[in-house]
Design an enzyme around this catalytic site. Structure first.
Site, short mmCIF file in Angstrom:
data_model
loop_
_atom_site.label_atom_id
_atom_site.label_comp_id
_atom_site.label_asym_id
_atom_site.label_seq_id
_atom_site.Cartn_x
_atom_site.Cartn_y
_atom_site.Cartn_z
N ARG A 72 0.79 -1.23 0.00
CA ARG A 72 0.00 0.00 0.00
C ARG A 72 0.84 1.29 0.00
NH1 ARG A 72 -5.38 0.84 2.10
NH2 ARG A 72 -5.46 -1.32 2.80
N VAL A 106 -22.27 -2.98 10.01
CA VAL A 106 -21.49 -2.05 10.83
C VAL A 106 -21.10 -0.81 10.03
CG1 VAL A 106 -19.58 -1.90 12.41
CG2 VAL A 106 -20.58 -4.10 11.94
N HIS A 129 -19.30 5.14 42.04
CA HIS A 129 -20.54 5.89 41.81
C HIS A 129 -20.22 7.38 41.72
CE1 HIS A 129 -24.73 7.06 42.13
NE2 HIS A 129 -24.36 7.98 43.00
N GLY A 185 3.95 -9.02 -2.18
CA GLY A 185 4.55 -10.30 -1.81
C GLY A 185 3.77 -11.48 -2.38
N ARG A 215 -17.36 -8.01 3.57
CA ARG A 215 -16.02 -8.05 2.98
C ARG A 215 -15.64 -9.49 2.67
NH1 ARG A 215 -13.15 -3.29 3.64
NH2 ARG A 215 -11.18 -4.40 3.39
#
Ligand code: NAI
Length: 467
Positions: A36, A185, A446, A116, A275
């Site tokens: 990338r 999502v 609390h 790779g 995906r």
């Protein structure tokens, strides 16, 4: 000839870079290959991190226009500076990807920029970003190539108007009408961002519910909240195509159960239908590696593909989540170093970073019923939590599920502000095999939102006190 590496990792996302760090810590000679140009994978570059930067900024943008006045804060007119919002997102990404590069150096990992490919047992060919090729010798190869967005027929992604998560975090203007395909999502998070920034958002989903995989009660409550926030849901709809006109997009859909076609108009469409593993051109076949029909790399004992070949993260079975990949990566490095390495996929938390957040770990009520496991349930609404009330953030609830006989916690499901942080109390408890009573009898400060977890745990045995 160059020295043989103990570990060569293909892919520099959360799986790959955490594997590299752990391998480096354990004294293994390690290289990581990434095509990338920056480390961090989908998560840092185009996923978790940039989307959270936009979620945070858009939440404050909305709060400044709505909630601030109730808190006695006068703001005057609030304007959007989308360019600056994108810039601060890009800066967050840049800082973190550079941070990962620094961690490679710190742990003596060689970072090789290029593509790779496994050439055979112990051999990885790299087509370098600099145009040069080289072959690395490796005692162990770790495949950490991640995943890519799934697409649908008759939809051509251009990453300008018809986008995946990559284009959706970099739109140049706020679209007037935005359609999200998929109420998962990504759909809910990015739908929330653009809705807060002013887009009219419609979410089209194939199933008759949102968030498959989430507990039904949580999904229903979340849908109710998102609807109030302005998201329009079209459930049970199958998208058959998107047509590009000069200035508009036309989305074609029909009821999933069959029926008449309907056409929706939009200025932008985000495709978020899941995906799939990314293994193209990897050379898996050169070591006898196989994928199933969804492209998932088959492994034995968790991570082993073949002798000296391992795979981790989104390209193998298990939830496609950055933190699962991170854990896979560390576990494989430990296995290679001769230690024990294991990840319990039943205890991987899920968090949806909407407002309020949604978080869960362990089994849903539906899964327990299907497995015929008898369970008890404790539930507590944030409406009854003093801190939530003080903050005027009372939406949602906490639900704790425990085995009816042993009281062992089997799952917890939450909707509410901050639950993405709170869920980890339950993760730790479950990791130690805790009973709901262990959580119920643990002193909680609390006033905190976490008290809602304690009260829900008390509810399992029917002694919730603050309601
Ligand atoms: P997803 O699997 O969460 O949701 C995809 C949705 O698209 C499902 O509800 C599915 O029923 C629906 N769908 C599939 N085909 C369709 C069709 N033809 N028409 C209409 N709806 C259709 O996938 P999503 O949202 O794309 O996310 C991808 C991956 O990235 C997931 O594994 C997710 O867990 C991960 N991710 C995690 C985040 C987080 O942990 N906060 C944030 C973003 C993504």
């Amino acid at each position: 000839m160059a020295d043989t590496y103990d570990v060569v990792i293909i892919g520099g996302g959360p799986g790959g870079y955490n594997c590299a760090i752990r391998a480096g810590q354990l004294g293994l000679k390690t290289a990581i290959i990434e095509k990338r140009g920056t480390l961090g994978g989908t998560c840092l570059n185009v996923g978790c991190i940039p989307s959270k930067a936009l979620l945070h900024a858009s939440e404050l943008f909305e709060a400044a226009q709505t909630n601030f006045a109730d808190l006695g804060i006068k703001t005057g007119k609030v304007d959007l500076d989308l360019k600056q919002m994108m810039k601060q997102k890009d800066e967050a990404v840049k800082g973190l990807t550079q941070g990962v590069e620094f961690l490679m150096k710190k742990n003596k990992v060689d970072y090789i920029k290029g593509f790779g490919k496994i050439a055979g047992k112990g051999k990885v060919e790299v087509d370098g970003a600099d145009g040069k090729s080289q072959t690395l010798e490796a005692r162990n190869i770790v495949i950490a190539t991640g995943s890519e967005p799934s697409t649908l027929p008759n939809i051509e992604i251009d990453e300008e108007r018809i986008v995946t998560n990559t284009g959706a975090i970099a739109l140049k203007d706020v679209p007037k009408k935005l359609i999200l395909i998929g109420a998962g999502v990504i759909g809910l998070e990015l739908g929330s961002v653009w809705s807060r920034l002013g887009a009219e958002v419609t979410v089209v989903e194939y199933l008759d519910r949102i968030m498959p995989g989430a507990d039904n009660e949580v999904a229903k409550e979340s849908q109710r909240i998102f609807k109030k926030q302005g998201l329009d849901f079209r459930l049970g709809q199958k998208v058959t195509g998107v047509e590009k006109l000069k200035s508009k997009l036309k989305l074609f859909m029909e009821p999933a159960k069959g029926g008449d076609e309907e056409v929706l108009e939009a200025d932008a469409v985000i495709v978020a239908v899941g995906r799939r593993p990314y293994t193209e051109g990897l050379g898996l076949e050169n070591v006898g590696g196989k994928t199933d029909k969804r492209g998932v790399i088959e492994t034995q004992d968790h991570f082993k593909v073949a002798d000296g070949v391992w795979a981790i993260g989104d390209c193998i079975a298990g939830p496609m989540l950055a933190h699962k990949a991170e854990d896979d990566g560390a576990a494989v490095a430990e296995l290679i170093a001769g230690k024990a390495g294991h990840v319990d996929y039943d205890l991987v938390p899920s968090v949806v970073y909407t407002n309020p957040e949604i978080a869960w770990v362990g089994k849903t009520e539906e899964q327990l019923k299907e497995a015929g496991i008898e369970y008890k349930k404790g539930k507590f609404p944030f409406q009854a939590n003093s801190r939530a009330r003080t903050n005027h953030e009372t939406l949602g609830f906490v639900k704790v599920l425990a085995d009816a006989k042993t009281d062992r916690i089997l799952g917890a499901h939450m909707v509410g502000v901050g639950v993405g942080e709170m869920i980890h109390e339950i993760c730790v408890a479950m990791e130690f095999g805790a009973a709901s009573e262990d959580v119920a009898r643990t002193c909680h400060a609390h006033p905190t939102l976490s008290e809602a977890i304690r009260q829900a745990a008390m509810g399992v045995e029917g002694w919730t006190m603050q309601m």
